[in-house]
Structure formats: C-alpha cells, structure tokens
Design an enzyme around this catalytic site. Structure first.
Site, PDB file in Angstrom:
ATOM      1  N   HIS A  69       0.766  -1.274  -0.046  1.00  0.00           N
ATOM      2  CA  HIS A  69       0.054   0.026   0.014  1.00  0.00           C
ATOM      3  C   HIS A  69       0.888   1.202  -0.024  1.00  0.00           C
ATOM      4  CE1 HIS A  69      -0.078   0.679   4.480  1.00  0.00           C
ATOM      5  NE2 HIS A  69       0.487  -0.462   4.502  1.00  0.00           N
ATOM      6  N   ASP A  71      -0.388   4.463   0.805  1.00  0.00           N
ATOM      7  CA  ASP A  71      -0.697   5.438   2.102  1.00  0.00           C
ATOM      8  C   ASP A  71      -0.013   4.998   3.175  1.00  0.00           C
ATOM      9  OD1 ASP A  71      -2.461   2.975   2.086  1.00  0.00           O
ATOM     10  OD2 ASP A  71      -3.694   3.978   3.549  1.00  0.00           O
ATOM     11  N   ASP A  97       5.932   1.172   7.606  1.00  0.00           N
ATOM     12  CA  ASP A  97       4.469   0.724   7.374  1.00  0.00           C
ATOM     13  C   ASP A  97       3.901   1.757   6.050  1.00  0.00           C
ATOM     14  OD1 ASP A  97       1.957  -0.362   7.074  1.00  0.00           O
ATOM     15  OD2 ASP A  97       1.312   0.359   9.096  1.00  0.00           O
ATOM     16  N   GLU A 122      -5.227   1.516   2.279  1.00  0.00           N
ATOM     17  CA  GLU A 122      -5.126   0.255   3.354  1.00  0.00           C
ATOM     18  C   GLU A 122      -5.374   0.876   4.871  1.00  0.00           C
ATOM     19  OE1 GLU A 122      -3.406  -2.368   5.970  1.00  0.00           O
ATOM     20  OE2 GLU A 122      -2.872  -0.466   5.782  1.00  0.00           O
ATOM     21  N   GLU A 123      -5.053   1.990   5.133  1.00  0.00           N
ATOM     22  CA  GLU A 123      -4.828   2.342   6.583  1.00  0.00           C
ATOM     23  C   GLU A 123      -6.290   2.798   7.026  1.00  0.00           C
ATOM     24  OE1 GLU A 123      -2.496   2.021   8.476  1.00  0.00           O
ATOM     25  OE2 GLU A 123      -0.906   1.986   7.295  1.00  0.00           O
ATOM     26  N   GLU A 146       3.909  -5.849   3.860  1.00  0.00           N
ATOM     27  CA  GLU A 146       3.696  -5.411   5.127  1.00  0.00           C
ATOM     28  C   GLU A 146       4.946  -5.474   5.779  1.00  0.00           C
ATOM     29  OE1 GLU A 146       1.783  -3.244   6.456  1.00  0.00           O
ATOM     30  OE2 GLU A 146      -0.027  -3.399   5.259  1.00  0.00           O
ATOM     31  N   HIS A 325       3.184   3.063  12.652  1.00  0.00           N
ATOM     32  CA  HIS A 325       2.593   4.039  13.240  1.00  0.00           C
ATOM     33  C   HIS A 325       3.327   5.037  14.703  1.00  0.00           C
ATOM     34  CE1 HIS A 325      -1.270   2.073  11.794  1.00  0.00           C
ATOM     35  NE2 HIS A 325      -0.408   2.008  10.885  1.00  0.00           N
TER      36      HIS A 325
END
Length: 354
Positions: A69, A71, A97, A122-123, A146, A325
């Site tokens: 992903h 984003d 991530d 995705e988030e 991931e 994150h």
C-alpha cells in the site's frame, strides 16, 4: 547483492525508497507517490498506469503479483539517514508501514518481470485492494507487502468488525437512579466484552481471541435539553476460528436499548505454510543467511481482502512491525536490500517450478 541487476542499481533502489518516504502520503493523498512509482517503472522499461481508485498497476508476468500500500498514517517524522553502528537507518513516516515494503516490491518487480500493484487506502478501509480484487482476475500467487522483518513471513491476520453504537434517553436530574444513554452505552460495551471473552484467556494467544476496543465516545445533554445522547465507535478483532457474522451476533445479542450500525467488516485470513510460495520464501531466506520465522498478526491488512482470489499468498516486507505508526519509525537500509534479494529469489524459484 550486485550493484546493478536488470537496470535497477542498489543506489537507485535506495533513491526510490528515500524519495517515497520524503513525500507525504497519508490516506487520501497518495497521488504524488503514485506518480513517482509510475515514473520509476517507465524509466526502467515497464508500463505502469494509475487506475480509477488511484492504484498503481504495472502488469507483467502474472504468475506472481507483488503488492503493497502507498498510503501511510498521518504524522510528520523528519526524514534522514542515521549511522547506527555498521548500519544505515532511514527515519521517516512510512519507512516501515509500508513504504519500505512498497519500494522493495517495486524494485523486485522490475528486476524479475513480475506484476506489481501499489494500492491506496489500506490504513482506513482498503479501498484500493477492494477495487483491485473487483477489477482484475486472480494472479497465480500474491505477496502482500507489510513489515515482517526480512527473515519473517506472515501467514495470518485477524478480521475486523467496526461499528457505531447510538443511544438516547430522556433527560432528568442526575440524582435519578435510572441509566441515561451514556451509561447504557458503557454497560452494553461491558456486556460485549464479557460475551466475547475467552474462558482460558490467560493461556490463549491474542491471535486466537476476539478483542474489543472502543475507539471514540461522545455524549451529553442534547441542544434542546430534552434528552441525553451517546455515541460510541467500537472495533472487534476476529480470529480465524470465528466469522464476523458470529461476532456481530454476539454483540447485537447484548443490546438493551440503543442501536449499532456496523459499517466495516473484514474476514480473518490464515493461509497455508505448505505451498510452493511458502517453501520458496523459506529457501530464499536461508539462502540469504537467515532463519525463517512464521508469523501471525493480530491486526488486519489488505491480505484479508485478497483472500477472495483464493490463490497461494503470504505477507512479507522489511521492517520491525513494532514501529508501525510510531513516532520513531525507521528502517535499516541493509534489511531493505536483503528483502529485495529475498523477493527476487522467490520469484526465480516460482518461475523454475512452473
């Protein structure tokens, strides 16, 4: 790793990674990074386009699809490369991530000639992955990007059930013993927690349990002063041993006043570690000097969506998922390069097996 393979040097691979990390791409703002990916593929002789959802598609040998992903979650972390002992480490939002896995897969796709997709959203709700599944045929195999660590391979994710509970009660003096809407909301969520609790929770791995989490709550006297209102956003993580329908029935069964609207539902996924794809990863990691680790993640990813293709798949990528994150998100550049090598070897082994 050789300095140049199939037109992408180690320096160019690093440059792509750093450029993508330097470009903010929180969910909904992925366009600039998507354009960089298209330019990277076109520079190296591959066709790439951006579809209606904002995904980057670079079709090629569809026996293997590498996808991750674009984003990231919001948050600004200064982007810089730090010397840590004998290693160089890239700091920045998304380095783990999942911009690190995304860049590794783009490089590996160019070097091996397999298909690539960079997806959006995705988030939040996996909008890009859902669009991909709905608009293209199943590939032969899928590697979802991931962070797993360069020597780890992820075979399972829990599912997700998310909803919003709403309750209203008549306003009245706070000395009255009856519940108001706020108390109804809290009591409902407590009953849900009891209903989904595992009898042997102390001994049951988190991956195999339902875990409830309230993510937001608001409430108080209405503007007209005639009622008390409460709203609570909630999530339940669903292990492969249960379905989202079963967990929803448990939660709905505890309602006693108030209503809940379930607005996001993703089924859990657990893939086999005994496929040619899994075997290729174990061999590739050992060939690179590592000891393969099999992982199960307690969260949810686009792999949950890709299960609709019903083909062999795993999740893989460089980076420590504990830094997802986080305010200190950072990625070892040596690990990044090792992961590219593993992906290349996997693609080559799968091609040999055809």
């Amino acid at each position: 790793m050789s300095e140049s393979v199939s037109g992408v040097s180690t320096g160019q691979a690093r440059d792509l990674l750093v450029s993508l990390v330097e470009t903010p791409s929180p969910t909904g703002e992925e366009e600039e990074c998507a354009e960089q990916l298209v330019e990277f593929f076109e520079t190296h002789g591959r066709e790439a386009t951006i579809d209606e959802a904002g995904n980057v598609r670079a079709p090629a040998d569809d026996s293997l699809l590498l996808t991750s992903h674009i984003d990231t979650v919001p948050g600004e972390i200064p982007v810089w490369v730090e010397e840590e002992g004998s290693e160089e480490v890239l700091w920045g939002r998304g380095s783990v991530d999942a911009t690190g896995p995304l860049a590794a897969m783009a490089v590996a796709a160019v070097r091996t000639g397999v298909s690539f997709a960079g997806v959006v959203g995705e988030e939040t709700d996996s909008e890009g992955a859902r669009h991909l599944v709905a608009t293209r045929e199943s590939p032969g195999t899928v590697v979802n990007g991931e962070p797993s660590g360069w020597d780890g391979v992820t075979f399972g994710y829990r599912g997700l059930l998310a909803g919003t509970y709403v309750a209203t009660s008549e306003s009245g003096h706070t000395s009255r013993p009856e519940n108001n809407a706020i108390e109804d909301a809290m009591e409902w969520w407590h009953r849900v927690g009891t209903a989904v609790a595992d009898d042997d929770e102390e001994w049951t791995p988190v991956f195999e349990r339902v875990t409830p989490k309230a993510t937001a709550i608001a409430g108080g006297v209405s503007d007209d002063g005639l009622s008390v209102e409460a709203t609570m956003d909630v999530q339940l993580r669903v292990p492969p041993g249960l379905t989202t329908d079963e967990v929803r029935e448990m939660a709905d069964g505890e309602l006693d006043g108030g209503t809940v609207r379930w607005h996001d539902e993703v089924s859990p996924v657990m893939t086999s570690p005994r496929t040619p794809l899994a075997s290729a990863f174990r061999a590739a990691i050992r060939e690179a000097g590592g000891e393969p680790r099999s992982l199960r993640k307690t969260g949810t990813s686009d792999m949950n969506v890709y299960r609709a293709w019903d083909c062999p798949m795993v999740t893989y990528g460089p980076g420590d998922s504990d830094l997802d994150h986080a305010p200190d998100e950072r990625l070892s550049l040596i690990e990044f390069e090792r992961s590219i090598g593993v992906l290349e070897t996997v693609a080559e082994r799968l091609a040999e097996d055809e």
